[in-house]
Design an enzyme around this catalytic site. Structure first.
Site, mmCIF file in Angstrom:
data_model
loop_
_atom_site.group_PDB
_atom_site.id
_atom_site.type_symbol
_atom_site.label_atom_id
_atom_site.label_comp_id
_atom_site.label_asym_id
_atom_site.label_seq_id
_atom_site.Cartn_x
_atom_site.Cartn_y
_atom_site.Cartn_z
ATOM 1 N N ASP A 82 -24.202 -14.236 9.994
ATOM 2 C CA ASP A 82 -24.794 -15.263 10.859
ATOM 3 C C ASP A 82 -23.810 -16.375 11.220
ATOM 4 O O ASP A 82 -22.805 -16.601 10.544
ATOM 5 C CB ASP A 82 -26.042 -15.863 10.208
ATOM 6 C CG ASP A 82 -25.798 -16.360 8.781
ATOM 7 O OD1 ASP A 82 -24.920 -15.804 8.092
ATOM 8 O OD2 ASP A 82 -26.489 -17.287 8.347
ATOM 9 N N GLU A 140 -26.953 -15.976 5.737
ATOM 10 C CA GLU A 140 -26.385 -16.666 4.568
ATOM 11 C C GLU A 140 -26.563 -18.174 4.652
ATOM 12 O O GLU A 140 -26.656 -18.847 3.632
ATOM 13 C CB GLU A 140 -24.891 -16.329 4.450
ATOM 14 C CG GLU A 140 -24.233 -16.827 3.168
ATOM 15 C CD GLU A 140 -23.808 -18.292 3.213
ATOM 16 O OE1 GLU A 140 -23.893 -18.963 2.173
ATOM 17 O OE2 GLU A 140 -23.419 -18.770 4.299
#
Length: 398
Positions: A82, A140
């Protein structure tokens, strides 16, 4: 040609392809748990490599490479996927094309690097035994963290890894180096949400009000004593508030003030004790000044623990591959990482990858609009991770 020479040769051969892969990912960032196009891109790359995979954790991917020699050990390698809600200000050919979204934490580097490692390992299947698990993990950057979702979906089962490896780019280390720390490496992270209630009114008549601004000021000072007077001085501890909102005016005392902050430490037992202290001090301090305090603590990632045996073996192998002066011992880092969730379950080593231009003291900081890397790091790390994986398949976790 020995295995190190084979790996270095392959890492050099694919370096340009991995740079282009990283640049594509950098130009097309996606926020946490919305990595749909990122996931599709990674799947196409895995298909082209003929590496089988399945989905996990929503947009996450678990891929498998099996060595052709005999062996039962399993090594997992993890990357995050991400990006962050930051508007990029770099002037490059691969600048983010998604407004307000940027790979400012190096997850594009992590993904491209793991694809490079997978490419090398796939061509060397005849040179090792056992199983390699590739974990491409979403989310994350935000709670609950994609690691928990991959674990929920069985990513650490069937087969269960003996060791799990991960990395994080570091703008404070020059490209060509890595940093390793044994034991507790990165802090736990909890989110704090506090509302101080008072009784608002005219600022010229403070005697008629219960001022939540003053309660908040006192509260902030008292809470810092948790770090300075209640924490063991040998235990790293951070309590920070980054947002305070009162919505009063020069002549208006508001009814309430809200605060948002973070608590971080390297000791799980102290973490639980500190949560109780934060709540106790906040509620009792507000009450003593005539107000009321509501507090919510969202428990985040645990302490990231590097298994000493795995960290020792990783450092020794890295010195073989890179040379000893390129493998640095680093200090504990009070940032947090949801790789910690894996490290609580599987013997782990999470290391730092230097990405700064060696001619400069550091690269732009993580989580900033001008973050970028020296792409020479991509050749080093694709080969290093392959070298670590092949050798750790045949070594004790410690």
């Amino acid at each position: 040609m020995n295995i190190k020479e084979k790996i270095k040769e392959r890492a050099a051969a694919i370096h340009r392809d991995i740079i282009e892969c990283r640049r594509y990912l950098h130009a097309h960032p996606e926020l946490s748990f919305k990595e749909f196009n990122t996931s599709a891109f990674l799947k196409e790359k895995l298909k082209a490599l003929e590496i089988p995979f399945h989905e996990a954790g929503g947009t996450g991917i678990v891929a498998i490479i099996k060595g052709k020699k005999e062996g039962t050990r399993v090594i997992a390698i993890r990357t995050d996927m991400d990006a962050l809600p930051i508007t990029e200000e770099n002037d490059t050919t691969y600048v983010s094309t998604n407004p307000g979204v940027m790979h400012a934490c190096g997850h594009d580097v992590h993904m491209a690097s793991l694809l490079g490692t997978a490419t090398i390992l796939k061509t060397l299947e005849a040179d090792f035994g056992g199983t390699v698990k590739l974990l491409f993990q979403p989310g994350e950057e935000v709670l609950p963290g994609g690691a928990s979702l991959l674990i929920r979906d069985g990513a650490l089962e069937n087969p269960k890894p003996d060791i799990i490896l991960g990395q994080h780019v570091s703008p404070y280390l020059p490209a060509g180096t890595i940093g390793i720390r044994s034991g507790n490496f990165m802090a736990s992270m909890d989110e704090l949400f506090v509302t101080v209630h008072g009784r608002g009114g005219h600022a010229a008549q403070p005697q008629d009000n219960i001022d939540p601004v003053m309660i908040t000021a006192a509260l902030l000072m008292q809470l810092q004593q948790i770090v300075s007077r209640r924490a063991n001085p040998l235990t790293p501890t951070v309590l920070s508030f980054g947002k305070i909102e009162g919505r009063g005016a020069i002549n208006i005392i508001p009814d309430k003030v809200t605060l948002e902050g973070t608590f971080r430490t390297m000791d799980e037992k102290w973490r639980q004790e500190a949560h109780l202290l934060i709540k106790k001090i906040a509620t009792e301090s507000a009450a003593a000044m005539g107000g009321r305090c509501d507090i919510t603590i969202n428990k985040g990632y645990p302490v990231l623990y590097n298994n000493p045996g795995v960290a020792r073996n990783t450092a020794a192998l890295a010195k073989e591959y890179l040379s000893g002066d390129k493998v640095l011992e680093v200090d504990a880092w009070m940032a947090s990482e949801d790789f910690a969730s894996y490290s609580q379950l599987i013997p782990s080593c999470f290391y730092l990858l230097g990405i700064a231009d060696p001619q400069k003291s550091s690269a732009p900081s993580l989580h900033t609009s001008r973050f970028d890397i020296d792409e020479k790091a991509l050749q080093l790390n694709t080969g290093l991770m392959a070298y670590l994986t092949i050798h750790l398949l045949n070594e004790s976790a410690g």
